[in-house]
Design a protein around this motif. Structure first.
Motif, PDB file in Angstrom:
ATOM      1  N   GLY A  54       0.329  -1.297  -0.123  1.00 22.99           N
ATOM      2  CA  GLY A  54       0.029  -0.231  -0.105  1.00 22.99           C
ATOM      3  C   GLY A  54       0.867   0.970  -0.018  1.00 22.99           C
ATOM      4  O   GLY A  54       2.086   1.103  -0.116  1.00 22.99           O
ATOM      5  N   SER A  55       0.392   2.800  -0.519  1.00 24.79           N
ATOM      6  CA  SER A  55       0.849   3.532  -0.723  1.00 24.79           C
ATOM      7  C   SER A  55       0.797   4.534   0.075  1.00 24.79           C
ATOM      8  O   SER A  55       1.252   4.897   0.734  1.00 24.79           O
ATOM      9  CB  SER A  55       0.957   4.207  -2.227  1.00 24.79           C
ATOM     10  OG  SER A  55      -0.324   4.446  -2.170  1.00 24.79           O
ATOM     11  N   ALA A  58       2.893   4.002   3.210  1.00 23.98           N
ATOM     12  CA  ALA A  58       4.125   3.322   2.621  1.00 23.98           C
ATOM     13  C   ALA A  58       4.189   2.073   3.149  1.00 23.98           C
ATOM     14  O   ALA A  58       5.593   2.190   4.258  1.00 23.98           O
ATOM     15  CB  ALA A  58       5.124   3.995   2.135  1.00 23.98           C
ATOM     16  N   LEU A  59       3.409   1.478   3.043  1.00 23.70           N
ATOM     17  CA  LEU A  59       4.112  -0.180   3.344  1.00 23.70           C
ATOM     18  C   LEU A  59       4.551  -1.114   2.610  1.00 23.70           C
ATOM     19  O   LEU A  59       4.097  -1.124   1.196  1.00 23.70           O
ATOM     20  CB  LEU A  59       2.759  -0.596   3.742  1.00 23.70           C
ATOM     21  CG  LEU A  59       2.044  -0.415   5.152  1.00 23.70           C
ATOM     22  CD1 LEU A  59       0.251  -1.081   5.654  1.00 23.70           C
ATOM     23  CD2 LEU A  59       2.807  -0.477   6.719  1.00 23.70           C
ATOM     24  N   ILE A  60       5.850  -2.699   2.895  1.00 30.81           N
ATOM     25  CA  ILE A  60       6.027  -3.053   2.053  1.00 30.81           C
ATOM     26  C   ILE A  60       6.508  -4.238   2.582  1.00 30.81           C
ATOM     27  O   ILE A  60       7.057  -4.204   3.844  1.00 30.81           O
ATOM     28  CB  ILE A  60       7.267  -2.372   1.221  1.00 30.81           C
ATOM     29  CG1 ILE A  60       6.831  -1.523  -0.428  1.00 30.81           C
ATOM     30  CG2 ILE A  60       8.078  -3.423   0.029  1.00 30.81           C
ATOM     31  CD1 ILE A  60       8.851  -0.539   0.037  1.00 30.81           C
ATOM     32  N   LEU A 135      15.399   1.790  -0.139  1.00 33.34           N
ATOM     33  CA  LEU A 135      14.503   2.664   1.315  1.00 33.34           C
ATOM     34  C   LEU A 135      14.786   1.790   2.437  1.00 33.34           C
ATOM     35  O   LEU A 135      14.977   0.749   1.973  1.00 33.34           O
ATOM     36  CB  LEU A 135      12.967   1.683   0.642  1.00 33.34           C
ATOM     37  CG  LEU A 135      12.773   1.542  -0.663  1.00 33.34           C
ATOM     38  CD1 LEU A 135      12.675   0.225  -1.741  1.00 33.34           C
ATOM     39  CD2 LEU A 135      10.591   1.880  -0.478  1.00 33.34           C
ATOM     40  N   VAL A 140       7.127  -2.993  11.150  1.00 33.74           N
ATOM     41  CA  VAL A 140       5.667  -3.218  11.563  1.00 33.74           C
ATOM     42  C   VAL A 140       5.484  -4.591  12.409  1.00 33.74           C
ATOM     43  O   VAL A 140       4.601  -4.601  13.167  1.00 33.74           O
ATOM     44  CB  VAL A 140       4.733  -2.168  10.849  1.00 33.74           C
ATOM     45  CG1 VAL A 140       3.932  -1.914  10.845  1.00 33.74           C
ATOM     46  CG2 VAL A 140       5.361  -0.830  10.214  1.00 33.74           C
ATOM     47  N   GLN A 141       4.883  -5.375  11.343  1.00 35.31           N
ATOM     48  CA  GLN A 141       4.340  -7.026  12.101  1.00 35.31           C
ATOM     49  C   GLN A 141       5.061  -8.612  11.428  1.00 35.31           C
ATOM     50  O   GLN A 141       5.209  -7.929  10.059  1.00 35.31           O
ATOM     51  CB  GLN A 141       3.260  -6.758  11.782  1.00 35.31           C
ATOM     52  CG  GLN A 141       2.157  -7.356  12.401  1.00 35.31           C
ATOM     53  CD  GLN A 141       0.957  -7.448  11.373  1.00 35.31           C
ATOM     54  OE1 GLN A 141       0.213  -6.004  11.147  1.00 35.31           O
ATOM     55  NE2 GLN A 141       0.130  -7.746  12.116  1.00 35.31           N
ATOM     56  N   ILE A 154       5.999  -6.979   7.211  1.00 34.83           N
ATOM     57  CA  ILE A 154       5.513  -5.591   6.646  1.00 34.83           C
ATOM     58  C   ILE A 154       6.495  -4.889   7.365  1.00 34.83           C
ATOM     59  O   ILE A 154       6.815  -4.695   8.501  1.00 34.83           O
ATOM     60  CB  ILE A 154       3.996  -6.424   7.228  1.00 34.83           C
ATOM     61  CG1 ILE A 154       3.241  -6.891   6.226  1.00 34.83           C
ATOM     62  CG2 ILE A 154       3.758  -3.995   6.575  1.00 34.83           C
ATOM     63  CD1 ILE A 154       1.734  -7.246   6.864  1.00 34.83           C
ATOM     64  N   LYS A 156       7.481  -0.574   7.205  1.00 33.25           N
ATOM     65  CA  LYS A 156       6.781   0.915   6.682  1.00 33.25           C
ATOM     66  C   LYS A 156       8.319   1.828   5.756  1.00 33.25           C
ATOM     67  O   LYS A 156       9.097   1.562   6.456  1.00 33.25           O
ATOM     68  CB  LYS A 156       6.466   1.420   7.639  1.00 33.25           C
ATOM     69  CG  LYS A 156       5.891   3.151   6.835  1.00 33.25           C
ATOM     70  CD  LYS A 156       4.904   3.462   8.225  1.00 33.25           C
ATOM     71  CE  LYS A 156       4.453   4.869   8.119  1.00 33.25           C
ATOM     72  NZ  LYS A 156       5.338   6.278   8.555  1.00 33.25           N
ATOM     73  N   ILE A 157       7.995   2.674   5.082  1.00 32.12           N
ATOM     74  CA  ILE A 157       9.202   3.499   4.494  1.00 32.12           C
ATOM     75  C   ILE A 157       9.592   3.934   4.952  1.00 32.12           C
ATOM     76  O   ILE A 157       8.628   5.525   4.894  1.00 32.12           O
ATOM     77  CB  ILE A 157       8.451   3.620   2.911  1.00 32.12           C
ATOM     78  CG1 ILE A 157       8.233   2.035   2.225  1.00 32.12           C
ATOM     79  CG2 ILE A 157      10.050   4.279   2.273  1.00 32.12           C
ATOM     80  CD1 ILE A 157       8.037   2.735   0.518  1.00 32.12           C
ATOM     81  N   GLU A 158      11.021   4.094   6.049  1.00 33.40           N
ATOM     82  CA  GLU A 158      11.365   5.518   6.951  1.00 33.40           C
ATOM     83  C   GLU A 158      12.037   6.536   5.714  1.00 33.40           C
ATOM     84  O   GLU A 158      12.100   7.693   6.352  1.00 33.40           O
ATOM     85  CB  GLU A 158      11.930   5.093   7.881  1.00 33.40           C
ATOM     86  CG  GLU A 158      10.629   4.663   9.076  1.00 33.40           C
ATOM     87  CD  GLU A 158      11.362   5.623  10.737  1.00 33.40           C
ATOM     88  OE1 GLU A 158      12.262   5.403  10.291  1.00 33.40           O
ATOM     89  OE2 GLU A 158      10.939   4.664  11.395  1.00 33.40           O
ATOM     90  N   HIS A 159      12.388   6.162   4.795  1.00 31.45           N
ATOM     91  CA  HIS A 159      13.342   7.039   3.734  1.00 31.45           C
ATOM     92  C   HIS A 159      13.201   5.900   2.721  1.00 31.45           C
ATOM     93  O   HIS A 159      13.282   4.982   2.496  1.00 31.45           O
ATOM     94  CB  HIS A 159      15.011   6.496   4.293  1.00 31.45           C
ATOM     95  CG  HIS A 159      14.816   6.909   5.203  1.00 31.45           C
ATOM     96  ND1 HIS A 159      15.137   8.463   6.085  1.00 31.45           N
ATOM     97  CD2 HIS A 159      15.557   6.534   6.522  1.00 31.45           C
ATOM     98  CE1 HIS A 159      15.323   9.113   7.142  1.00 31.45           C
ATOM     99  NE2 HIS A 159      15.504   7.489   7.842  1.00 31.45           N
TER     100      HIS A 159
END
Lengths: 209, 209
Positions: A54-55, A58-60, A135, A140-141, A154, A156-159
């Motif tokens: 998801g953007s 921002a999750l990868i 990235l 997160v999880q 999972i 989250k994009i921090e940079h």
């Protein structure tokens, strides 16, 4: 057309099946995940299972294989909470591929494969300096996939860092200019070339095929 | 290098952010997922989030976005328990892309986008006849990702079909000969060309870089 059903797949020779099934879902992104243990030992390893979740936020995600003695990436993420995801450019596929060798935990794949760690102030995990798109991820999880002992990790994009020339006016990164590689199966690397960019698909403006 | 931190990412214009974040994880496979409702209505839609989970058992996942009025693929899978995953070849990227248009549930994207449904006896979901690699999937599990309302849909491969010439002696499918396309972000399609195939990475046989 060749046709294997579930039973035929199960009866395939183990290595043949691994290659066939690994390549059957299509091309996969080639990414290097960089981590550091809480003792300061750097690690970098190639992964082909990174998936966009998801953007906003921002999750990868990526798929972590069942843990063994050598799951340094996973253990380091659990220790520090951070990791990096770095595109593998075509010129680096060989060095990136060999990060999957099972080195001792006190050996660094950065050194063995001649990749350069790069740090942002205040962010503990090493980036790969040679990558065109980098990235910095905050864990997160993790979601266990009990069917086969894997897990979805999972972050989250921090940079987000990239060569400024790669980004278009609409936000898209030109991944062919980045020379980001893709992988088929376990060991075959490909460099994509541009085909076409298409508009948002509206039902009212469907082309006639 | 351009650098966005988490706060800068959050403040980006919505569409720009969607494109940037979607392309930041690298190239993604382009696959068409074929389904049929229990009333017999066929559906086919493009997905770029297919991910390999394991080869024994042969499991593949995809990320289902938060459900809306138009989530026909998901609803059909829940109704029938089966679906197909079909590679998008380069020559079909435009037709495949437009399957994402929001047609009414009683309209078939097969018809609107001139794709040909193909059935195996005893398997309810339609394959895409034009695809070079086709997988018949049995739904196994869905795992909610509560962070953003998406879910990981997991299926087991029940049927695997491909042009016989594509498979190598080691089981690898030649995805460049299949002309399987990849996608960057939401709308840019690429056709990969072969770079190199590398041996299994052994720590004791590491090349000197």
């Amino acid at each position: 057309m060749k046709h294997y059903d579930a039973q035929a797949i199960e009866q395939l020779e183990r290595r043949f099946r691994a290659n066939l099934i690994n390549s059957s879902s299509g091309f996969k992104s080639a990414n290097l995940i960089g981590t550091k243990s809480k003792d300061g030992q750097e690690n970098v390893a190639i992964f082909s299972s990174v998936v966009h979740l998801g953007s906003d936020p921002a999750l990868i995600g990526y798929i972590q294989r069942p843990l063994g003695d050598h799951s340094h990436t996973y253990r380091n993420i659990m220790e520090t909470g951070v990791y990096t995801i770095n595109h593998v450019p075509a010129k680096l596929v060989e060095q990136a591929h060999y990060t999957s060798a099972r080195l001792a935990r006190d050996a660094s794949e950065f050194e063995a494969c001649r990749l350069s760690p790069y740090y942002l102030e205040g962010f503990e995990a090493p980036f790969v300096a040679e990558s065109p798109v980098l990235l910095g991820m905050r864990f997160v999880q993790e979601i266990p996939i009990e069917l086969n002992g894997t897990r979805l990790i999972i972050g989250k994009i921090e940079h987000l860092l990239f060569h400024a020339a790669l980004v278009g006016a609409d936000g898209n990164l030109a991944l062919d200019q980045a020379q980001s590689a893709v992988v088929a199966g376990l060991d075959s690397y490909y460099g994509p070339s541009f085909l076409v960019k298409l508009p948002y698909a509206k039902a009212s403006e469907l082309p006639i095929f």
